[in-house]
Design an enzyme around this catalytic site. Structure first.
Site: not given
Length: 557
Positions: A121-122, A443, A469
């Protein structure tokens, strides 16, 4: 090749304490004579992109044992950006460097010979990339694979559709019954959300720079190919370790440029700017927003995916996958860059034979956009620059002029959107959400999706010193520099000021004189944005957005 020598010598009496404690964990002394491979597992029960690693790590370990190595698993945090919207988002970008630092500390303390990084993930993928660069050991990466799309009577849905449905429900465009069904089904399985957000952008980036098997990210998390791939990674890391092939032997400046150009060619997340610049800094390679722009701006954009198009990650995989998009921009890539799986980029592309779907993956000669997916804008509102993913913007919003409506936090913006006080034509200015001002550079994922759901993304723009995002579409301009907390001109904007955005000309202009901006800035007072605990340390130490918002790395004199 010289015989392999590990970081520890179990036969040395001075290593007796280490050998004894490892025996207590179930390792035999003869196991410690083999390459000891640290497996950095970001498994967690509360993140679908990482939940699959609970099982997948076993296959990696099997591969390590089979190749004559000894696997040694440890864990790191893996927060989900989607679950951390709102107050929790303050902690997400700071967690990237914390993840990197915790891995560097653990791997250095235990002296692992090689490393496998399990991440999806991010902030976890870039955090692990930064750790790998700092450690400079033999390493490989493996992502969990993508989430199954939700097939409904109305069509196919993936995660950004759920976010946009919040805006639809807000204006009663969908019923509560439909909204409930979406909430309970659109995030259909484990795996990374099936969109080209930051998670998949950075997973694919790790593939293109040579550390992760090609298509690790786009294949379904539950495919048999994923389990076999995990075994392959376990075997391959033992070979790399015995051969002494380190991170820096695979990932070079040429590799980074390959990865960045591929991000631009495939409609990646604007967050890639933060993470690639931060990784470059750990590697000692100069790269700021201007250099990022110079590298990417001439590469044709040959594909785009959810939410910027109807195609999801599994569509990407079926259309030819990452190899196909690399093939499409082959002439923009350095063919001599190495791959941890073996060979070079050029050798991989020479034998690439998968069928390519031209509806999804275009050629470099007939691209979607001739000059990358990002536009870096400059002007008196953002002297240090700002960024927008133009491949997610409808053409009629490439130029927009409208009155500013100002908010000193994301929370204030959300309240206004819930009250439906936003009007067509507005330019929503969200400030004090930068790295220091937030703190944590939140974000604006939910507000941006709500704007789409409310049908305002074709008439309103958003401008912030925070970020967006990768799952954002519409004229959402982020990373405004300098940020408001540091006295950037965005702090001087007042309601009703006209702002002109021209994506084709790479400009953003506040229609207020320089003298008036300076006079206003002289009277600005920061809003109260508390920074408890780790956020206080972050606010004091974080570098500018242009250099990637690093705060634990790049400080050594």
């Amino acid at each position: 090749m010289e015989s392999w020598k590990g970081n520890r010598t179990p036969s040395n009496p001075q290593e007796g304490y280490y050998v004894g404690l490892m025996n207590a964990c179930g390792y035999r002394t003869k196991d410690l004579e083999k390459p000891v491979i640290g497996i950095v597992n970001s498994f967690t029960d509360v993140n679908p992109g990482h939940r699959a690693f609970k099982e997948l790590v076993g296959y990696v370990k099997e591969g390590v044992w089979a190749a004559g190595g000894t696997p040694a698993e440890f864990n790191v945090p893996a927060p989900c950006d989607g679950m951390a919207q709102g107050e929790g988002m303050h902690f997400i970008l700071p967690s990237r460097d914390l993840i990197a630092g915790s891995i560097q500390a653990m791997a250095s303390a235990h002296g692992f010979d090689g490393l496998v990084f399990l991440c999806s993930c991010d902030k976890i993928v870039p955090g692990m990339l930064m750790a790998a660069a700092a450690l400079n050991k033999p390493c490989m990466f493996l992502t969990a694979g993508s989430m199954l799309p939700y097939e409904a009577d109305e069509g196919t849905y993936v995660t950004p559709d759920l976010k946009e449905s919040i805006g639809q429900r807000n204006i009663d465009a969908i019923s509560e019954e439909t909204f409930t069904r979406f909430r309970e089904n659109i995030c259909f399985s484990c795996g990374t959300c099936s969109m080209y957000g930051t998670a998949n952008t950075m997973g694919v980036f790790a593939e293109v720079i040579g550390l992760c098997p090609i298509d690790s990210t786009t294949m379904l998390f539950c495919s048999s190919a994923k389990y076999k791939q995990a075994r392959d990674v376990g075997e391959r890391i033992v070979t790399l370790t015995k051969e002494g092939v380190r991170f820096s032997d695979i990932v070079t400046e040429a590799s980074l440029k390959n990865g960045l150009r591929h991000v631009a060619a495939t409609g990646g997340s604007t967050n890639a700017q933060l993470h690639i610049c931060a990784l470059a800094r750990v590697m000692g390679i100069p790269m700021d927003l201007a250099a990022f722009d110079e590298i990417q701006r001439d590469v044709p954009c040959v594909a785009k995916f959810k939410p910027s198009s109807k195609f999801n990650m599994y569509d990407y995989y079926k259309a030819g996958g990452v190899g196909a998009t690399m093939k499409a921009i082959e002439r923009y890539l350095d063919p001599d860059a190495r791959l941890a799986t073996g060979g070079t980029v050029g050798e991989f592309l020479a034998r690439f034979r998968r069928r390519i779907d031209p509806e999804i993956i275009h050629t470099a000669d007939e691209p979607l956009y001739p000059d990358g997916c990002f536009a870096v804008l400059h002007g008196n509102l953002a002297p240090g620059g700002c960024i927008v993913k133009k491949s997610g913007v409808v053409p009629e919003m490439f130029h927009h002029r409208g009155p500013a409506v100002c908010f000193d936090s994301e929370d204030d913006l959300r309240a206004a959107m819930t009250e439906k006080s936003i009007k067509p034509g507005d330019v929503l200015v969200i400030r004090y959400e930068g790295p220091k001002g937030g703190p944590g550079m939140r974000e604006m994922s939910i507000p941006a999706a709500m704007l789409v759901g409310m049908g305002l993304h074709t008439s309103c723009a958003m401008v912030t010193d925070g970020r967006y995002s990768g799952a954002t579409r519409g004229p959402c301009i982020g990373h405004v520099s300098p940020e408001a907390w540091d006295g950037g001109p965005i702090a001087a904007v007042r309601d009703g000021d006209m702002i002109e955005i021209d994506i084709d000309r790479h400009t953003i202009h506040l229609e207020v004189s320089d003298e008036e901006i300076a006079e206003r800035l002289g009277h600005i007072k920061h809003p109260v944005h508390p920074a408890p605990g780790v956020l206080g340390a972050y606010r004091k130490a974080v570098d500018s957005v242009n250099e990637g918002c690093t705060w634990l790395y790049g400080k050594e004199e």
